[in-house]
Design a protein around this motif. Structure first.
Motif, mmCIF file in Angstrom:
data_model
loop_
_atom_site.group_PDB
_atom_site.id
_atom_site.type_symbol
_atom_site.label_atom_id
_atom_site.label_comp_id
_atom_site.label_asym_id
_atom_site.label_seq_id
_atom_site.Cartn_x
_atom_site.Cartn_y
_atom_site.Cartn_z
ATOM 1 N N CYS A 212 71.968 9.956 32.175
ATOM 2 C CA CYS A 212 71.501 11.002 31.242
ATOM 3 C C CYS A 212 70.047 10.752 30.879
ATOM 4 O O CYS A 212 69.206 11.664 30.899
ATOM 5 C CB CYS A 212 72.333 10.999 29.950
ATOM 6 S SG CYS A 212 74.105 11.129 30.210
ATOM 7 N N THR A 213 69.743 9.496 30.556
ATOM 8 C CA THR A 213 68.391 9.131 30.132
ATOM 9 C C THR A 213 67.384 9.388 31.256
ATOM 10 O O THR A 213 66.298 9.924 31.023
ATOM 11 C CB THR A 213 68.391 7.639 29.708
ATOM 12 O OG1 THR A 213 69.321 7.509 28.625
ATOM 13 C CG2 THR A 213 67.022 7.156 29.292
ATOM 14 N N TYR A 214 67.759 9.025 32.459
ATOM 15 C CA TYR A 214 66.886 9.204 33.630
ATOM 16 C C TYR A 214 66.602 10.699 33.858
ATOM 17 O O TYR A 214 65.445 11.114 33.972
ATOM 18 C CB TYR A 214 67.611 8.608 34.835
ATOM 19 C CG TYR A 214 66.812 8.322 36.079
ATOM 20 C CD1 TYR A 214 65.423 8.279 36.116
ATOM 21 C CD2 TYR A 214 67.502 8.028 37.270
ATOM 22 C CE1 TYR A 214 64.745 7.969 37.291
ATOM 23 C CE2 TYR A 214 66.836 7.710 38.434
ATOM 24 C CZ TYR A 214 65.450 7.693 38.445
ATOM 25 O OH TYR A 214 64.796 7.372 39.606
ATOM 26 N N SER A 215 67.665 11.504 33.905
ATOM 27 C CA SER A 215 67.450 12.930 34.192
ATOM 28 C C SER A 215 66.710 13.615 33.040
ATOM 29 O O SER A 215 65.905 14.528 33.266
ATOM 30 C CB SER A 215 68.762 13.650 34.515
ATOM 31 O OG SER A 215 69.693 13.481 33.483
ATOM 32 N N ALA A 216 66.941 13.155 31.796
ATOM 33 C CA ALA A 216 66.201 13.730 30.664
ATOM 34 C C ALA A 216 64.719 13.360 30.761
ATOM 35 O O ALA A 216 63.846 14.188 30.459
ATOM 36 C CB ALA A 216 66.784 13.223 29.338
#
Ligand SMILES: Nc1ncnc2c1ncn2[C@@H]1O[C@H](COP(=O)(O)OP(=O)(O)OP(=O)(O)O)[C@@H](O)[C@H]1O
Ligand SMILES: Cc1ncc(CO)c(N)n1
Length: 268
Positions: A212-216
């Motif tokens: 989630c953090t990466y794609s955000a």
């Protein structure tokens, strides 16, 4: 007048703050992007797993999107957990009306192994949402589902990234090697070139919400106007710092540290 980059996440929640909408908004904030959110499902979860899920009614998902798109600029958006086909349909409808960059995190199961989307919805995700993506960011099990091929090593990862673009229609694919052994290496295929993003692997169990953090972070950098390669490169540095500086919270897979990148700057 300076334009503020505006990014939207359409996803499920994590009250323990490591994944989902909460991770996305923390990431947007950390990267100085104006963050907005449309909630698809309220998930009772923490570092140990998923305890319960409440799906937001379709009409309400539609209205949240309407509230955002009728009033706010959306320079980029990401989708995370979209639990069923009816939700996917209204999101596809909205996506067809915007020219915002679209980062698709094809979330299927939580780090804990708990399923987050209905089995029957996976084909719809692959056939209807994937072709709309500026970039799709599958981990290994998700890339295996999309391509129908097993991934054993980095050659398989690269082949999956190409196939997801050439055969399944995403504009670009970032296949993440987080679940392989050895260094944490991801491959981006943009229709022309395979790019490699490399970091050493940290010996940690704090990987709840890394995807989630990466794609955000990719979404945030796209909203700021960075080209895709630059956006992914910077996002990889962000997620690596967030894993490196994660703290031992909770009894299961701990969360990442969204201000880890600040610690990096202090250390340099
Ligand atoms: N232990 C680790 N050390 C360094 N980098 C890691 C580690 N584990 C994963 N990564 C990196 O973190 C990013 C997220 O990848 P990962 O494959 O874990 O996503 P994911 O499985 O979708 O995450 P999630 O747990 O949120 O579902 C990738 O860049 C991956 O290479
Ligand atoms: C809501 C949500 N989205 C995605 C993930 C994957 O990490 C999760 N655990 N929860």
């Amino acid at each position: 007048m300076k334009q503020i980059p505006c990014a939207l996440t359409i996803a499920g929640t994590d009250p323990s703050g490591g994944a989902g909408i909460q991770a996305d908004l923390k990431t947007f904030q950390e990267l100085a992007v104006y963050g907005m959110s449309v909630i698809t499902s309220v998930v009772a979860q923490n570092t140990t797993g998923v305890q319960n899920v409440h799906h937001i009614p379709i009409e309400m998902i539609k209205e949240q999107m309407q509230s955002v798109f009728s009033d706010m600029p959306v320079h980029s958006l990401k989708t995370g957990m979209i639990a069923n086909e009816s939700m996917m349909r209204v999101i596809v409808e909205q996506l067809s009306k915007t020219d915002a960059y679209y980062v698709m995190d094809p979330v299927m199961v939580a780090t804990s192994g708990d399923p987050l989307i209905a089995e029957e919805a996976r084909d719809f995700l692959k056939e209807q949402l994937l072709p709309l993506a500026t970039v799709v960011t599958p981990n290994i099990p998700e890339a295996e589902f999309i391509t129908g091929q097993k991934i054993h090593d980095i050659n398989d990862l690269k082949a999956a990234a190409s196939e997801i673009v050439e055969k399944h229609g995403a504009r670009a694919a970032l296949v993440k090697g987080g679940h392989l052994e050895g260094d944490a290496v991801d491959y981006l295929y943009d229709g022309n070139t395979i790019h490699t993003f490399h970091s050493k692997r940290f010996d940690t169990t704090s990987t709840h919400g890394t995807g989630c953090t990466y794609s955000a972070a990719i979404t945030a950098y796209l909203s700021k106007g960075f080209p895709l390669y630059e956006a992914v490169n910077k996002a990889k540095q962000f997620v690596t710092a967030a894993i490196k500086h994660s703290f031992p919270l909770g009894a299961g897979n701990g969360p990442t540290n969204h201000w880890g990148i600040r610690e990096e700057r202090v250390e340099q």
